[in-house]
Write a protein that holds these residues in place. Structure first.
Motif, PDB file in Angstrom:
ATOM      1  N   VAL A 633     -11.864 -24.314 -30.534  1.00 31.21           N
ATOM      2  CA  VAL A 633     -12.510 -24.983 -29.396  1.00 31.21           C
ATOM      3  C   VAL A 633     -11.412 -25.448 -28.454  1.00 31.21           C
ATOM      4  CG1 VAL A 633     -13.731 -27.085 -28.702  1.00 31.21           C
ATOM      5  CG2 VAL A 633     -14.633 -25.689 -30.556  1.00 31.21           C
ATOM      6  N   VAL A 634     -11.594 -25.184 -27.174  1.00 29.24           N
ATOM      7  CA  VAL A 634     -10.587 -25.501 -26.164  1.00 29.24           C
ATOM      8  C   VAL A 634     -11.164 -26.515 -25.183  1.00 29.24           C
ATOM      9  CG1 VAL A 634      -9.095 -24.576 -24.357  1.00 29.24           C
ATOM     10  CG2 VAL A 634      -9.622 -23.183 -26.370  1.00 29.24           C
ATOM     11  N   LEU A 635     -10.436 -27.611 -24.971  1.00 29.94           N
ATOM     12  CA  LEU A 635     -10.790 -28.615 -23.969  1.00 29.94           C
ATOM     13  C   LEU A 635      -9.603 -28.789 -23.034  1.00 29.94           C
ATOM     14  CD1 LEU A 635     -12.347 -31.318 -26.348  1.00 29.94           C
ATOM     15  CD2 LEU A 635     -13.583 -29.602 -25.027  1.00 29.94           C
ATOM     16  N   SER A 636      -9.850 -28.801 -21.743  1.00 26.22           N
ATOM     17  CA  SER A 636      -8.750 -29.003 -20.799  1.00 26.22           C
ATOM     18  C   SER A 636      -8.472 -30.490 -20.661  1.00 26.22           C
ATOM     19  CB  SER A 636      -9.078 -28.389 -19.438  1.00 26.22           C
ATOM     20  OG  SER A 636     -10.235 -28.984 -18.888  1.00 26.22           O
ATOM     21  N   GLN A 637      -7.205 -30.843 -20.606  1.00 27.48           N
ATOM     22  CA  GLN A 637      -6.839 -32.252 -20.472  1.00 27.48           C
ATOM     23  C   GLN A 637      -7.263 -32.776 -19.107  1.00 27.48           C
ATOM     24  OE1 GLN A 637      -2.740 -33.027 -21.475  1.00 27.48           O
ATOM     25  NE2 GLN A 637      -2.950 -32.241 -23.570  1.00 27.48           N
ATOM     26  N   GLY A 638      -7.467 -34.096 -19.027  1.00 28.46           N
ATOM     27  CA  GLY A 638      -7.985 -34.684 -17.788  1.00 28.46           C
ATOM     28  C   GLY A 638      -9.482 -34.847 -17.909  1.00 28.46           C
ATOM     29  N   HIS A 639     -10.201 -34.384 -16.879  1.00 23.47           N
ATOM     30  CA  HIS A 639     -11.653 -34.570 -16.902  1.00 23.47           C
ATOM     31  C   HIS A 639     -12.326 -33.773 -18.021  1.00 23.47           C
ATOM     32  CE1 HIS A 639     -12.101 -30.610 -15.026  1.00 23.47           C
ATOM     33  NE2 HIS A 639     -11.180 -30.969 -14.161  1.00 23.47           N
ATOM     34  N   GLY A 640     -11.649 -32.746 -18.548  1.00 25.62           N
ATOM     35  CA  GLY A 640     -12.228 -31.954 -19.633  1.00 25.62           C
ATOM     36  C   GLY A 640     -12.318 -32.698 -20.946  1.00 25.62           C
ATOM     37  N   GLU A 641     -11.603 -33.831 -21.043  1.00 27.26           N
ATOM     38  CA  GLU A 641     -11.623 -34.609 -22.284  1.00 27.26           C
ATOM     39  C   GLU A 641     -12.788 -35.588 -22.344  1.00 27.26           C
ATOM     40  OE1 GLU A 641      -7.081 -35.391 -23.413  1.00 27.26           O
ATOM     41  OE2 GLU A 641      -7.587 -36.101 -21.400  1.00 27.26           O
ATOM     42  N   TYR A 642     -13.540 -35.692 -21.247  1.00 27.85           N
ATOM     43  CA  TYR A 642     -14.588 -36.710 -21.175  1.00 27.85           C
ATOM     44  C   TYR A 642     -15.952 -36.085 -20.943  1.00 27.85           C
ATOM     45  CZ  TYR A 642     -10.495 -39.680 -20.472  1.00 27.85           C
ATOM     46  OH  TYR A 642      -9.287 -40.301 -20.625  1.00 27.85           O
ATOM     47  N   ILE A 643     -16.966 -36.766 -21.469  1.00 23.07           N
ATOM     48  CA  ILE A 643     -18.338 -36.325 -21.231  1.00 23.07           C
ATOM     49  C   ILE A 643     -19.121 -37.506 -20.669  1.00 23.07           C
ATOM     50  CG2 ILE A 643     -19.093 -36.852 -23.594  1.00 23.07           C
ATOM     51  CD1 ILE A 643     -20.896 -34.313 -23.347  1.00 23.07           C
ATOM     52  N   LEU A 644     -19.899 -37.239 -19.635  1.00 25.73           N
ATOM     53  CA  LEU A 644     -20.670 -38.263 -18.952  1.00 25.73           C
ATOM     54  C   LEU A 644     -22.021 -38.440 -19.640  1.00 25.73           C
ATOM     55  CD1 LEU A 644     -20.802 -40.065 -16.382  1.00 25.73           C
ATOM     56  CD2 LEU A 644     -21.831 -38.126 -15.208  1.00 25.73           C
TER      57      LEU A 644
END
Length: 1121
Positions: A633-644
């Motif tokens: 699973v790949v998540l981009s750092q920055g806004h990709g680390e957060y879920i609203l």
């Protein structure tokens, strides 16, 4: 050096003139030197020279600011971006932003996938138990008469209107769960390849026995409605498939599909193996014998998979590896290597006297070295000896290397009709736990080669070890019929079926293999897209490091109008997709089945490789228990680390969901609709509404995703009223500005409104499933969303598109502009949505030309304008593509293709940087074998020779179809005909081949917002000014068009093949990448009856089959040259 120009730099007065340079007349060599110096020194910012147009910097800045302001006002007005930002700001107090735990996420996905795959295994186990029980209770009946549903003959009638034999009425209905194919879910039917007689006693008894599987197929499907195809492949050649389907022959009337050739059958039937093929290329093998030998080798290669290892040694009076690079080693039998071997086998020539002992010694030594070095499969080892039988001095070799343990099996294939050496060949096989067969025609090869698989399966069968086998990714070829071409990637779970009868225990009789398909797309739905952020994704790879599923895997290529599978589509290594993993740390950890994480800076290609994103990605990985697969699973750092996260009432959400302009991502799973037949007709939006209203309590929905959709529906609802008001108040002039407005949210919700009549929309494919790049899919967010997410806050990203998605020059162009809407809570920022407009390029041009007619501190007409002949103005995007030019043919093209001098200057001053990207899944056209394409026309006789050869070939095929006598059934002729057509068709086509390519992408360095300079172009100087256009990804370039700078080469954005020299290429081919061996290995069993080692086959054959290979020798291709 005398005569060279001098450069004067005046950095304090960039707008003032300086004395003119005098350029001397020089020879070609001097001019060349001058050009090189110009290229090196042109990065220096210089003043304009005598007589050249002065370009005031403040005027250019004014133009850029005015154009940017007008553009921003228009796109913010029509997109409603400020309103959407405000609406999310209003609900911020009720929102929370949660940090995504990547390790917890990957573990959860893995557990869900394991549970799904376990259900498939249970279904297969049920089939194994039923098949073995049915065989135990069945007594073989030589004279059995039994009618069954033959999948080719069902529903076929004769000339009298009666159903043909084995072709009774078989009800078929379209079924969405099975790709809308016509199937019968109440019963299975049986397929046989053309060369297997459909009333052979072995076939009839096997089909009769396997009728017991019908109720189990149905029960499995009722218990687990996500199951797809279930089947039983018999060792005798028939294939029972559920649900029943109509099977259509190919254009030659041939059913070439043989279940025993499929990867799932071979891998389930045998343990991994190391194979050395030893082929006799002495003079006695010439002609027909060599043709049969080549076909035999090719057939053996087709029985190998990525867990097997292989090499081929040819011998005459000396030995040679047919691939010298593979000398002394075994290589993985992946698709690449198998196809490479086939090409080399095709080129084998015969000469000399056969001396087999040296070749056998070499083969034994390779196998011994690999075993001792703990390389290769570390399981079965075998030598395949292919010869016409003239062998001697072989016994001492076996005494030295293989006796008494006999750890290496030796299989012998006697080529030709001569039986003189049959006893000798059989002795070799029987004394080395192998099997002997004689192959006298092409048609014999298939059945005889398969015998070695049954021998290798004996230890497993005697032990009754029902190992579970999972295959690599593959495209379903059993359904590649005229009625459907299923190009979906699958994996198969398979298990062997054994005879449990006590009297045959030591014989180790394999009855066949049962299997069930798993669509990888369905498996990846268990890693929901909305949980991974804008740039995130999930992927799977195998124990060999090959990609099973990845959004960047491209298994198909286009040849003409057809999409075809790439030759190596299922052996694409993880390191070839995640190529930034230079040290292969990610690959190593995943192959070892570890659970963990790591971070990497990556360059992500966008828009068919024209653009690139620079991201830092976090990779989280774990294994999937009881399978050879690992999940990443790949998540981009920055806004990709957060879920609203947010909440709203169901009533409010439902009200705002039911708007005609709202759609949901069709590929995403909001509610499960593919299990219950009553739900399959529902769209995701309809299913969600039923779920929320309680109308259908049986519906299962992703409640977290449903909550996000409801929130987004409420927050974005005012946009519809806003857009509607704009459309109603639109004047005729404004109608020509913007075609549509649109927005998308991280929950896959999409809204759009047209400002013009639907017939006037320039790009009708935009936001439709036909244009995958513009909509939410399982693999990615829309392109306009992904680009906007990386654009500075409040700034729009502009993209030029050809209308209708075409790339043809002269097509109307449209521009999309989009911006991201971010939400910040407790100093955490997440992307909530992206919003944008689609506008006509003509509007952009009008706005631009109007802006460039302005000037500062001057009354009356401006002294300079972009429409003057002395100035050339371009608007380019941050990747160097031209959006606006006075010359329409330049729009949409890369700047370097139009003005190499200017692009070179921008690169040398650091305004743009060049990024090298790699594509390890490319397809390239090989260099032609003919130095001249017209060469065949040089000699008139070549035409006659070609025609003659064609007539002879067609005559042989006519004989083939006409003949009905021989040792095998007449139906086999069709198979041989297919083999013939395929081999000759293959040689004629100049097909694309897999290759590695590199290509440049150009990126604007945002720190440089303005620059200017002078480019020395030989006899003149070209002045230029560059200015960033505010609130956008656009740049304004103003140049002097009077100076001809064609002395500079063009800067092209095109892919070039990476050429490897012989040494590097050999090292790459020989390299043994890390892999994880499958756990089960069944090489020997003490109760094995090794005396069942083959015998002399019936040597009679039909005349056409004996003549068939001769077509390759009647008129050699060399005569046509």
């Amino acid at each position: 050096m005398p005569g060279l120009p001098r450069f004067h730099v005046d950095t304090n007065a960039p707008h003032h003139r300086r004395p003119c340079c005098l350029w001397p007349v020089a020879g070609a060599s001097l001019q060349k030197t001058t050009v090189l110096l110009c290229l090196l020194l042109s990065s220096i910012s210089l003043s304009p020279t005598c007589g050249q147009t002065k370009i005031p910097l403040d005027t250019v800045k004014l133009w850029a600011d005015a154009f940017g302001r007008d553009l921003y006002n228009t796109v913010t007005k029509y997109s409603g971006s400020l309103l959407l930002q405000k609406k999310y700001k209003d609900v911020e107090p009720s929102l929370s932003i949660s940090e995504v735990d990547g390790l917890e996420l990957v573990r959860k996905f893995s557990e869900d996938m394991e549970a799904m795959l376990r259900r498939k295994v249970e279904a297969v186990k049920n089939l194994v138990e039923a098949a073995e029980e049915a065989d135990l209770n069945h007594e073989f009946n030589e004279s059995l008469v039994f009618d069954y549903y033959n999948s080719v003959l069902i529903n076929e009638r004769d000339e009298n209107g009666n159903y043909v034999e084995l072709g009774a009425e078989f009800i078929l209905e379209s079924n969405t769960h099975f790709n809308n194919l016509m199937v019968n879910t109440s019963i299975s039917n049986v397929q046989l390849p053309t060369n297997v007689y459909n009333k052979d006693p072995d076939i009839l008894n096997g089909v009769y026995m396997s009728e017991a599987l019908n109720p189990v197929f149905v029960e499995n499907f009722q218990r687990d409605p996500t199951l797809t195809w279930q089947y039983f492949g018999s060792s005798t050649g028939f294939f029972r498939i559920y649900p029943g389907i109509k099977w259509t022959p190919d254009e030659n009337g041939v059913i070439a599909f043989d279940c025993r050739n499929r990867g799932w059958y071979i891998q389930a039937a045998t343990s991994p193996k190391d194979i050395v093929i030893v082929v006799d290329t002495s003079g006695s093998m010439k002609g027909l014998r060599m043709t049969i030998a080549k076909h035999t080798i090719s057939t053996i290669l087709d029985t190998l998979g990525e867990n097997d290892f292989v090499n081929i040694i040819a011998y005459s009076d000396y030995i040679h590896y047919i691939e010298p690079c593979f000398k002394g080693i075994l290589v993985q039998a992946d698709r690449d290597n198998r196809e490479h071997f086939k090409q080399l086998v095709d080129e084998l020539m015969v000469k000399g006297v056969g001396v087999v002992n040296q070749a056998l010694t070499e083969a034994f030594q390779i196998l011994k070295q690999f075993q001792e070095a703990r390389q290769g499969s570390l399981c079965n080892q075998a030598i395949m000896l292919i010869t016409d039988g003239a062998v001697e001095d072989y016994e001492p070799v076996f005494e030295k290397y293989n006796w008494p343990d006999r750890k290496v099996r030796v299989f012998t294939y006697l080529i030709g009709r001569e039986v003189t050496f049959a006893d000798r060949m059989k002795w070799i096989a029987c004394n080395n736990k192998g099997y002997y067969t004689q192959i006298s025609t092409l048609a014999d090869a298939q059945e005889n080669v398969m015998e070695y698989l049954h021998v290798l399966s004996r230890p497993m069968v005697i032990n009754h070890d029902h190992d579970i086998t999972w295959t690599e990714a593959y495209m379903d070829s059993k359904l590649l019929t005229s009625q459907a071409q299923n190009l979906m990637l699958l994996t198969t779970v398979a298990m062997p079926v054994f005879s449990k009868k006590n009297e045959t225990r030591s014989h180790g009789i394999l009855l066949g293999v049962v299997g069930s398909d798993v669509a990888l797309r369905e498996l990846m739905k268990l890693a929901p897209r909305y949980k991974l952020g804008v740039h995130g994704y999930a992927f799977l790879n195998t124990n060999n490091g090959y990609i099973l599923s990845h959004p960047d895997l491209r298994p198909l290529y286009r040849e003409g109008k057809k999409l075809k599978p790439k030759p190596n589509y299922n052996s694409v290594d993880l390191s070839e997709v995640e190529w930034e993993d230079r040290a292969e740390a990610l690959r190593t950890a995943m192959i070892n089945g570890e659970t963990g994480s790591l971070s990497m800076d990556v360059k992500v290609p966008l828009d068919k490789g024209k653009r690139v994103l620079f991201l830092t990605n976090d990779y989280f990985f774990t294994d999937i228990s009881d399978t050879p697969f690992s999940l990443g699973v790949v998540l981009s750092q920055g806004h990709g680390e957060y879920i609203l996260l947010g909440n709203t009432s169901v009533e409010d959400g439902l009200h705002d969901l039911l708007h005609p302009d709202l759609t949901l991502a069709s590929d995403w799973i909001y509610c499960i609709t593919d299990i219950d037949p009553d739900h399959r007709k529902l769209s995701q939006l309809e299913a969600m509404v039923r779920f929320l209203t309680g109308e259908d309590p049986d519906l299962q929905c992703d409640e977290e995703l449903v909550r996000e959709v409801l929130l987004d529906a409420v927050v974005t609802a005012p946009m519809e009223a806003y857009w509607t008001a704009l459309a109603l108040n639109a004047s005729d002039e404004s109608e020509q500005m913007v075609d549509m407005a649109f927005l998308g949210t991280r929950a896959g919700l999409l809204r759009s409104t047209l400002f013009v009549g639907s017939e006037k929309v320039s790009d009708k494919k935009f936001l439709t499933p036909e244009d995958e790049a513009s909509v939410f899919t399982m693999d990615h967010f829309p392109l306009w969303y992904r680009q906007a997410a990386e654009q500075p806050a409040g700034s729009f990203v502009f993209n030029l598109r050809s209308a209708e998605g075409t790339e043809s020059p002269g097509q109307p162009m449209v521009v999309t502009a989009s911006t991201a809407v971010a939400v910040t809570v407790d100093k955490k920022t997440a992307i909530a949505a992206a919003v944008g407009v689609q506008m006509r390029l003509e509007f952009l041009q009008r706005t631009f030309w109007a802006a460039t007619r302005q000037c500062s501190a001057v009354e009356g007409p401006c002294p300079e304008s972009c429409q003057d002949s002395e100035l050339d103005c371009l608007v380019i995007d941050n990747n160097g593509f031209i959006l606006i030019s006075e010359r329409s043919q330049e729009m949409g093209r890369f700047l370097g293709e139009v003005d190499g001098a200017l692009m070179t200057q921008l690169l040398s001053t650091g305004v743009f940087s060049q990024v090298t990207m790699y594509d390890y899944q490319a397809m390239c056209r090989p260099l032609s074998h003919h130095p001249s394409a017209a060469r065949p026309l040089v000699s008139p006789i070549s035409v006659l020779l070609t025609a003659t050869r064609w007539l002879v070939n067609e005559f042989l095929l006519l004989l083939l179809e006409w003949s009905a006598w021989g040792s095998w059934h007449a139906d086999s002729g069709a198979e041989a005909k297919a083999v013939f057509h395929h081999s000759h068709k293959h040689k004629k086509q100049d097909v694309l081949q897999p290759c590695d390519t590199e290509y440049p992408v150009f990126v604007h360095q945002t720190a440089i917002q303005e620059t200017n300079g002078v480019i020395e172009c030989g006899g003149c100087q070209k002045v230029f000014v560059m200015q960033q256009i505010p609130s956008s990804n656009l740049l304004l370039l103003v140049t002097d068009p009077t100076c001809d700078c064609s002395i500079f080469p063009l800067v092209l954005q095109e892919a070039t093949e990476v050429k490897y020299n012989a040494s590097v290429k050999c090292d790459r081919m020989r390299s043994q990448k890390l892999r994880r061996r499958p756990d089960p290995c069944h090489a020997f069993h003490p109760e094995e009856n090794a005396q069942e080692c083959g015998g002399t086959s019936d040597t009679s054959a039909s005349l056409p089959m004996l003549l068939l290979p001769a077509c390759a020798w009647v008129l050699p291709p060399q005569l046509l040259r």
